[in-house]
Write a protein that holds these residues in place. Structure first.
Motif, short mmCIF file in Angstrom:
data_model
loop_
_atom_site.label_atom_id
_atom_site.label_comp_id
_atom_site.label_asym_id
_atom_site.label_seq_id
_atom_site.Cartn_x
_atom_site.Cartn_y
_atom_site.Cartn_z
N ARG A 271 0.94 -1.38 -0.10
CA ARG A 271 0.08 0.04 0.13
C ARG A 271 0.88 1.32 -0.06
NH1 ARG A 271 -3.47 -0.65 5.30
NH2 ARG A 271 -1.43 -1.35 5.86
N PRO A 272 0.40 2.19 -0.39
CA PRO A 272 1.28 3.56 -0.80
C PRO A 272 1.88 4.08 0.83
CG PRO A 272 -0.71 3.71 -2.02
CD PRO A 272 -0.83 2.56 -1.34
N ARG A 273 0.98 3.90 1.88
CA ARG A 273 1.39 4.21 3.08
C ARG A 273 2.65 3.39 3.56
NH1 ARG A 273 -3.52 6.15 6.84
NH2 ARG A 273 -4.28 7.86 5.36
N ALA A 274 2.63 2.12 3.31
CA ALA A 274 3.56 1.30 3.74
C ALA A 274 4.70 1.46 2.82
CB ALA A 274 3.30 -0.23 3.54
N VAL A 275 4.71 1.68 1.59
CA VAL A 275 5.82 2.01 0.86
C VAL A 275 6.54 3.37 1.18
CG1 VAL A 275 6.74 2.67 -1.51
CG2 VAL A 275 4.81 0.86 -1.05
N LEU A 276 5.87 4.24 1.64
CA LEU A 276 6.33 5.51 2.00
C LEU A 276 7.01 5.34 3.40
CD1 LEU A 276 6.82 8.61 1.77
CD2 LEU A 276 4.56 8.95 2.93
N PHE A 277 6.45 4.63 4.06
CA PHE A 277 7.30 4.30 5.46
C PHE A 277 8.56 3.68 5.15
CE2 PHE A 277 8.59 1.21 8.72
CZ PHE A 277 8.55 1.98 9.69
N TYR A 278 8.57 2.56 4.18
CA TYR A 278 9.83 1.77 3.92
C TYR A 278 10.89 2.83 3.41
CZ TYR A 278 6.58 -2.23 3.34
OH TYR A 278 5.65 -3.07 3.69
N VAL A 279 10.50 3.81 2.79
CA VAL A 279 11.43 4.96 1.93
C VAL A 279 12.00 5.68 3.01
CG1 VAL A 279 11.63 6.83 0.70
CG2 VAL A 279 10.33 4.92 -0.40
N VAL A 280 11.10 6.28 3.89
CA VAL A 280 11.43 7.07 5.08
C VAL A 280 12.49 6.42 6.04
CG1 VAL A 280 10.57 8.32 7.14
CG2 VAL A 280 9.32 8.58 4.99
N ALA A 281 12.08 5.10 6.40
CA ALA A 281 12.88 4.43 7.29
C ALA A 281 14.31 4.18 6.75
CB ALA A 281 12.47 2.93 7.66
N HIS A 294 27.71 14.19 5.86
CA HIS A 294 26.61 15.62 5.80
C HIS A 294 26.72 16.58 6.85
CE1 HIS A 294 23.66 13.32 8.22
NE2 HIS A 294 23.80 12.23 7.34
N GLY A 295 26.95 15.90 8.13
CA GLY A 295 26.99 16.77 9.29
C GLY A 295 25.91 16.95 9.96
N ILE A 296 24.75 16.38 9.54
CA ILE A 296 23.47 16.69 10.43
C ILE A 296 23.32 15.77 11.62
CG2 ILE A 296 20.97 16.55 10.09
CD1 ILE A 296 21.14 16.54 7.07
N PRO A 297 23.27 16.28 12.66
CA PRO A 297 23.34 15.33 13.97
C PRO A 297 22.04 14.43 13.84
CG PRO A 297 23.38 17.68 14.50
CD PRO A 297 23.09 17.83 13.06
N ALA A 298 22.73 13.33 14.71
CA ALA A 298 21.90 12.15 14.61
C ALA A 298 20.61 12.32 15.24
CB ALA A 298 22.51 11.01 15.32
N ALA A 299 20.28 13.40 16.30
CA ALA A 299 18.82 13.64 16.85
C ALA A 299 18.07 14.36 15.70
CB ALA A 299 19.02 14.43 17.95
N THR A 300 18.88 15.47 15.06
CA THR A 300 18.01 16.01 13.90
C THR A 300 17.25 15.09 12.87
OG1 THR A 300 19.50 18.00 14.56
CG2 THR A 300 18.12 18.03 12.06
N VAL A 301 18.42 14.01 12.58
CA VAL A 301 17.83 13.04 11.64
C VAL A 301 16.80 12.29 12.17
CG1 VAL A 301 18.65 10.91 10.28
CG2 VAL A 301 20.21 12.87 10.37
N ALA A 302 16.98 11.82 13.34
CA ALA A 302 15.63 11.05 14.14
C ALA A 302 14.60 11.87 14.16
CB ALA A 302 16.10 10.86 15.36
N PHE A 303 14.45 13.34 13.85
CA PHE A 303 13.09 13.99 14.16
C PHE A 303 12.35 14.01 12.78
CE2 PHE A 303 10.70 17.70 15.59
CZ PHE A 303 10.11 16.99 16.47
N LEU A 304 13.30 13.59 11.46
CA LEU A 304 12.95 13.71 10.11
C LEU A 304 11.45 12.48 9.86
CD1 LEU A 304 12.84 13.99 7.14
CD2 LEU A 304 14.73 12.24 7.04
N PRO A 305 11.66 11.39 10.60
CA PRO A 305 10.70 10.27 10.59
C PRO A 305 9.48 10.64 11.45
CG PRO A 305 12.59 9.35 11.72
CD PRO A 305 12.90 10.68 11.12
N VAL A 306 9.79 11.31 12.55
CA VAL A 306 8.59 11.75 13.32
C VAL A 306 7.71 12.77 12.68
CG1 VAL A 306 8.04 12.96 15.44
CG2 VAL A 306 9.85 11.54 15.36
N THR A 307 8.56 13.74 11.81
CA THR A 307 7.90 14.86 11.14
C THR A 307 6.95 14.25 9.97
OG1 THR A 307 9.42 16.50 12.04
CG2 THR A 307 7.94 16.90 10.26
#
Length: 470
Positions: A271-281, A294-307
């Motif tokens: 399903r589209p939502r599942a595929v989007l989850f796979y990509v984000v993960a 890239h220098g982006i802190p791990a905590a900032t990266v972790a907030f990407l999937p949350v958002t």
């Protein structure tokens, strides 16, 4: 009526009732005692520390409740909003806002992102499907299958909670356990999962609370450990411990020539939502692994999937409510405790109680690691980490040891306390299958724990120095 007599009327075990009583009496005694060389702010912090020790060791109240209480008591006693001020002392009290902010510390955000990804993997069956795909090369002999199960479990535990990983992997194994004719083989299969999940929990900063507490403590000292730093630091140790654990299981439980059949059917959600989850993960893990580029802190990266996952309704508010918030707040309590001890000078005073100069640095390190392993076995490894790791920076300076080596070493050894069914949630889940005895867990837990302690004390510091971690 005495407090102890009154406590007898409270629910819980005798130890818990004694813990409640001591948690009231001891801090009061600390606050009114005349302790040489201890300034008022540090004396107040010592009262908070005593409450934390008593309640975490006795579990008189839930561990997370103690963590929250630690934060609240620090606001009341040592912050700029303390109930009683510090007069003309030179102490610069931390703001109440900074103490509350530990609940949103970057390490907490890192864990938040990790937890949401783990829950999403279960929701969209990614964990089951990955397990099925990765198990295919390991079908055939029982020993080969267990080896594959342990590798997969450890990998999943690096990015999911080891509790969730254990539950997932045992769900895959339940049909096999039901038809396996050999009780010994069933015990070996059931035991392989919690051991691998616990060892795999050493692998990344998001895989267990002790790791997060160490990263947070060092960050407060201005020492940044990236996601990849931790992965490289613990990777070789995890591989060795998995090999040791598998060898013990093979000798004790897994007969040669015995075959086992595990379902490796893949049922991918498209399903589209599942595929989007796979990509984000996938993007999140990739960004964690390439932080140096890239220098982006791990905590900032972790907030990407949350958002992204919440904004696209791939994950919902209901999913967010089901996250392991008690674990997040437990880690926050440990970070707050360490920050309070450093801010008030309590850590220096406590370290100064012992003449460390007359003791070899190696003896001090071995003693702390052994204490961490013992406490991690008897009580929560998170509670153990909360009590010991905040002392690491100051103690390292005193005994001439690198603070990174000591903090990371303590986190690793705290995570290896797994010799009893009650030592870790994975152990408890596996024990509930009815296939294991306490003796089974004790033998492999003690062997893996002892090997891990020796490696952390004598071998891993050289590797950590070579990779530039220290």
């Amino acid at each position: 009526m005495s407090l102890l007599a009154a406590a007898r009327g409270l629910p819980g075990t005798t130890l818990q009732r004694i813990g409640l009583t001591l948690a009231v009496l001891v801090p009061v005694a600390v606050l009114i005692a005349d302790l040489p060389g201890l300034e008022p702010p540090a004396q107040r912090m010592l009262a908070v520390f005593s409450v934390a020790v008593i309640l975490w060791v006795t579990e008189a109240i839930p561990l997370v409740a103690t963590a929250v209480l630690v934060i609240f008591l620090q606001v009341l006693l040592i912050s700029d909003e303390a109930l009683v001020g510090f007069g003309d002392t030179a102490f610069e009290a931390p703001t109440a806002a900074s103490i509350y902010a530990t609940l949103a510390h970057p390490v907490i955000i890192l864990f938040l992102g990790g937890f949401l990804l783990a829950d999403g993997a279960a929701k969209y069956r990614l964990d089951r499907n990955l397990t099925a795909v990765m198990l295919r090369p390991f079908r055939g002999s029982l020993r080969l299958t267990v080896f594959g199960l342990m590798i997969i479990t450890a990998v999943l535990s690096a990015f999911m909670s080891n509790t969730a990983t254990t539950a997932t992997m045992l769900a895959v194994l339940i049909p096999v356990l039901a038809v396996s004719p050999s009780p010994t083989a069933r015990a070996g299969l059931a035991l392989s999962i919690p051991v691998a999940a616990t060892v795999g929990g050493l692998l990344t900063p998001v895989s267990s609370p002790p790791n997060a507490i160490a990263v947070g403590t060092l960050a407060d000292q201005g020492i940044q450990i990236t996601f990849v730093d931790w992965l490289l630091a613990t990777g070789p140790l995890v591989l060795v411990l998995l090999a040791v654990a598998w060898a013990v299981l093979a000798v004790r439980y897994l007969d040669r020539g015995v075959a086992v059949d595990i379902d490796v059917h893949v049922d991918l959600d498209t399903r589209p939502r599942a595929v989007l989850f796979y990509v984000v993960a996938a993007v999140t893990v990739l960004l964690w692994l390439t932080e140096a580029a890239h220098g982006i802190p791990a905590a900032t990266v972790a907030f990407l999937p949350v958002t992204v996952l919440l904004a696209t309704s791939v994950m919902t508010g209901e999913d967010l409510r089901r996250l392991q918030w008690p674990v997040l707040w437990l880690v926050a309590g440990g970070i707050a405790l360490g920050s309070g001890m450093a801010a008030t000078g309590l850590d220096e005073w406590m370290i100064g109680l012992v003449d460390w100069a007359v003791m070899p640095g190696l003896a001090v390190t071995l003693g702390l690691l052994a204490l961490a392993l013992l406490l991690g076995t008897l009580i929560s490894n998170s509670a153990t980490a909360n009590l010991l790791i905040p002392l690491a920076p100051g103690l390292a300076v005193t005994v001439g040891t690198d603070s990174v080596i000591l903090a990371v070493g303590l986190a690793v050894v705290c995570g290896l306390g797994m010799a009893l069914p009650v030592s870790t949630p994975p152990n408890a889940i596996a024990y509930a299958t009815g296939e294991l005895r306490t003796k089974d867990m004790a033998v492999i837990g003690l062997v893996v724990g002892a090997v891990g302690l020796v490696l952390v004390a004598f071998v891993m510091p050289t590797w950590w120095s070579l990779m530039g971690l220290t």
